[in-house]
Design a protein around this motif. Structure first.
Motif, short mmCIF file in Angstrom:
data_model
loop_
_atom_site.label_atom_id
_atom_site.label_comp_id
_atom_site.label_asym_id
_atom_site.label_seq_id
_atom_site.Cartn_x
_atom_site.Cartn_y
_atom_site.Cartn_z
N ASP A 1 0.84 -1.18 0.00
CA ASP A 1 0.00 0.00 0.00
C ASP A 1 0.88 1.24 0.00
OD1 ASP A 1 -2.83 -1.11 0.43
OD2 ASP A 1 -1.74 -2.02 2.10
N ASN A 2 0.46 2.24 -0.79
CA ASN A 2 1.14 3.53 -0.81
C ASN A 2 2.59 3.39 -1.27
OD1 ASN A 2 -1.15 4.97 0.32
ND2 ASN A 2 -0.61 3.98 2.27
N VAL A 3 2.74 3.16 -2.57
CA VAL A 3 4.06 3.00 -3.17
C VAL A 3 4.22 4.03 -4.28
CG1 VAL A 3 5.61 1.44 -4.43
CG2 VAL A 3 4.13 0.54 -2.62
N VAL A 4 5.37 4.70 -4.31
CA VAL A 4 5.71 5.65 -5.35
C VAL A 4 6.95 5.14 -6.08
CG1 VAL A 4 6.56 7.98 -5.85
CG2 VAL A 4 4.74 7.64 -4.16
N VAL A 5 6.83 5.03 -7.41
CA VAL A 5 7.97 4.69 -8.27
C VAL A 5 8.11 5.84 -9.26
CG1 VAL A 5 8.94 3.02 -9.88
CG2 VAL A 5 7.48 2.23 -8.01
N ASP A 6 9.15 6.63 -9.12
CA ASP A 6 9.27 7.87 -9.89
C ASP A 6 10.68 8.00 -10.48
OD1 ASP A 6 8.21 10.60 -10.66
OD2 ASP A 6 9.98 11.17 -9.51
N GLY A 7 10.74 8.27 -11.79
CA GLY A 7 12.02 8.53 -12.43
C GLY A 7 12.93 7.32 -12.51
N VAL A 8 12.38 6.12 -12.45
CA VAL A 8 13.17 4.90 -12.43
C VAL A 8 13.37 4.39 -13.87
CG1 VAL A 8 13.18 2.47 -11.70
CG2 VAL A 8 12.50 4.28 -10.10
N THR A 9 14.56 3.86 -14.14
CA THR A 9 14.89 3.27 -15.44
C THR A 9 15.06 1.77 -15.29
OG1 THR A 9 15.99 5.30 -16.20
CG2 THR A 9 16.54 3.26 -17.33
N LEU A 10 14.33 1.00 -16.10
CA LEU A 10 14.37 -0.46 -16.05
C LEU A 10 14.74 -0.97 -17.44
CD1 LEU A 10 10.98 -0.92 -14.16
CD2 LEU A 10 13.24 -1.09 -13.14
#
Length: 446
Positions: free
Chosen positions: A177-186
């Motif tokens: 719950d309540n997860v931020v994934v920002d500006g990530v490169t995969l």
């Protein structure tokens, strides 16, 4: 005073010098980690995490390459990868013990993981490297699964890091719950096996933004096993995928609702958006807004949009019969979709469970080098090992730009489909088994 003294001791390097870290920082070099020496630094970095967690400390990994086995994140901490820092997975599988997922009891070998933790951040411009070439070509059981995974967690932030070349699955968010994934490169090579970019499993309030994903399997993959995915947001991302750029399922026992995918650019993907419903759940109230899709890749058949309701004949609860309700898809909106493709759009329910309340607005599709659809038949199932229930509809051989099969109620407006050449032309719309479809204000089939 005692805490400050303990931290001062903990941050003293083996040579007696103090690190330059602040009292709230744990520089991994102070715990014995040495960059670029090819020696395992797992113990040193895990000790830094253990010392810095619980009270909001920050574990700093400076520039350089650190070879690691499995690392476990703890609550109330930040793992900060400085520019140029690389956490590289050991090529030895025994350095990654099997972990039992607290969510569903499944087993996997993650590289970096957090289980049942809260208030965790992973930040910085550094890289998690899964050492994929050391594992690709081996059986699934002999590969690391997930470069980074959080499961059963609350309040997680992952910002700006890169994850590359994980042997299986780059990143996972499971039952959180309540997860931020920002500006990530995969990233992973286009021919690397099972390298899903980001799996979202049974989680609420996950926000993905400003990410670049270029992988050898699916890009963003919502999976729904025990509880609904709710309020998932994916905004302002670029995705390239050997299979599905955005792929729902194939696990869909619960479903997804109240979610948004917006301002996304998709290139070189077999599927732009694919919604597989094969386990009896429901997809409802989901929007796809302002999305640019250019299909491509090594596969013979391309679908900028593919939606299907079916079930698995090999499911142990079915045993070859229809003794379980089929899944449902209701209230899906596509608005502002710009497509370049050689394939077509196929949206199909099941005769016993039609897609309902579909909206397609402001769709622009340019077709060039059109595929010969009747010669490329065979309904995609989302997994080559799955088998559909006998009697399921298959509309893959219908030669039309947009095929809507087994729909009950749909609104289409602002539809602009153009073929680049005379040989690319097809009928605009086919409606096998559908009713209540309104195109530009006029009900079709009248």
């Amino acid at each position: 005073m005692l805490l400050a003294t303990l931290l001062l001791i903990a941050m003293t390097r083996p040579d007696g010098a103090l690190s330059v870290a602040t009292p709230m920082d744990c520089d991994v070099r102070s715990f014995g980690a040495i960059a670029n020496d090819d020696r395992p630094d797992s113990v040193a970095i895990q000790n830094a995490i253990d010392a810095c967690s619980g009270w909001g400390g920050r574990v700093i990994v400076p520039s350089g390459t650190y070879v690691l086995g499995q690392i476990e994140l703890k609550s109330n901490m930040e793992l900060h990868l400085a520019p140029g820092a690389v956490l590289r997975a050991s090529p030895n599988l025994q350095d990654f013990p099997v972990q039992t997922a607290i969510h569903d009891g499944g087993e996997h070998r993650p590289f970096i993981f957090g289980a049942g933790v809260k208030n965790v951040s992973i930040t910085g411009l550094g890289t998690i490297d899964g050492s994929g070439p050391a594992y690709w070509g081996k059986e699934d059981r002999d590969r690391i699964r997930f470069g980074l995974i959080v499961q059963g967690c609350n309040n997680v932030k992952v910002r700006d890091i890169s994850i590359r070349d994980t042997p299986m699955f780059l990143m996972g968010v499971m039952d959180c719950d309540n997860v931020v994934v920002d500006g990530v490169t995969l990233t992973a090579p286009v021919d690397s096996p099972n390298t899903d970019g980001l799996q979202i499993i049974d989680s609420h309030d996950v926000r993905i933004s400003n990410c670049l994903i270029s992988v050898g399997d699916d890009g963003i993959v919502p999976k729904m096993r025990k509880r609904m995915i709710e309020r998932l947001q994916v905004v302002n991302c670029r995705i390239s995928s050997d299979d599905g750029a955005i792929k729902f399922g194939t696990r869909s026992s619960s479903g997804m609702r109240d979610s948004l995918f917006s301002d996304i650019t998709i290139t070189d993907s077999r599927y732009g958006i694919a919604l597989f419903m094969i386990h009896g759940g429901i997809y409802e109230n989901i929007r796809f807004d302002n999305i640019r899709i250019a299909t491509g890749g090594r596969h013979k058949r391309h679908y900028p949009i593919f939606v299907d309701i079916d079930d698995r004949a090999d499911s142990p609860t079915l045993q070859g019969t229809q003794d379980r309700p089929l899944g449902r898809i209701h209230g899906i909106t596509f608005d502002g979709i710009d497509i370049s493709t050689s394939g077509n759009i196929l949206i199909a329910g099941h005769p016993k469970s039609p897609v309902t309340d579909l909206t397609i607005r402001n769709l622009r599709m340019r077709v060039s080098d059109a595929q010969d659809l009747p010669t490329l038949t065979g309904k995609p199932l989302g997994n080559r090992t799955f088998k559909p229930v006998p009697g399921s509809s298959d509309y893959t051989d219908i030669n039309a730009h947009i095929v809507l099969g087994n729909l009950s109620g749909g609104q289409l407006s602002g539809i602009d489909v153009q073929a680049a050449d005379a040989k690319d032309k097809r009928p605009l719309l086919a409606l096998p088994g559908s009713s209540g479809i309104v195109l530009e204000g006029k009900e079709q089939g009248e």
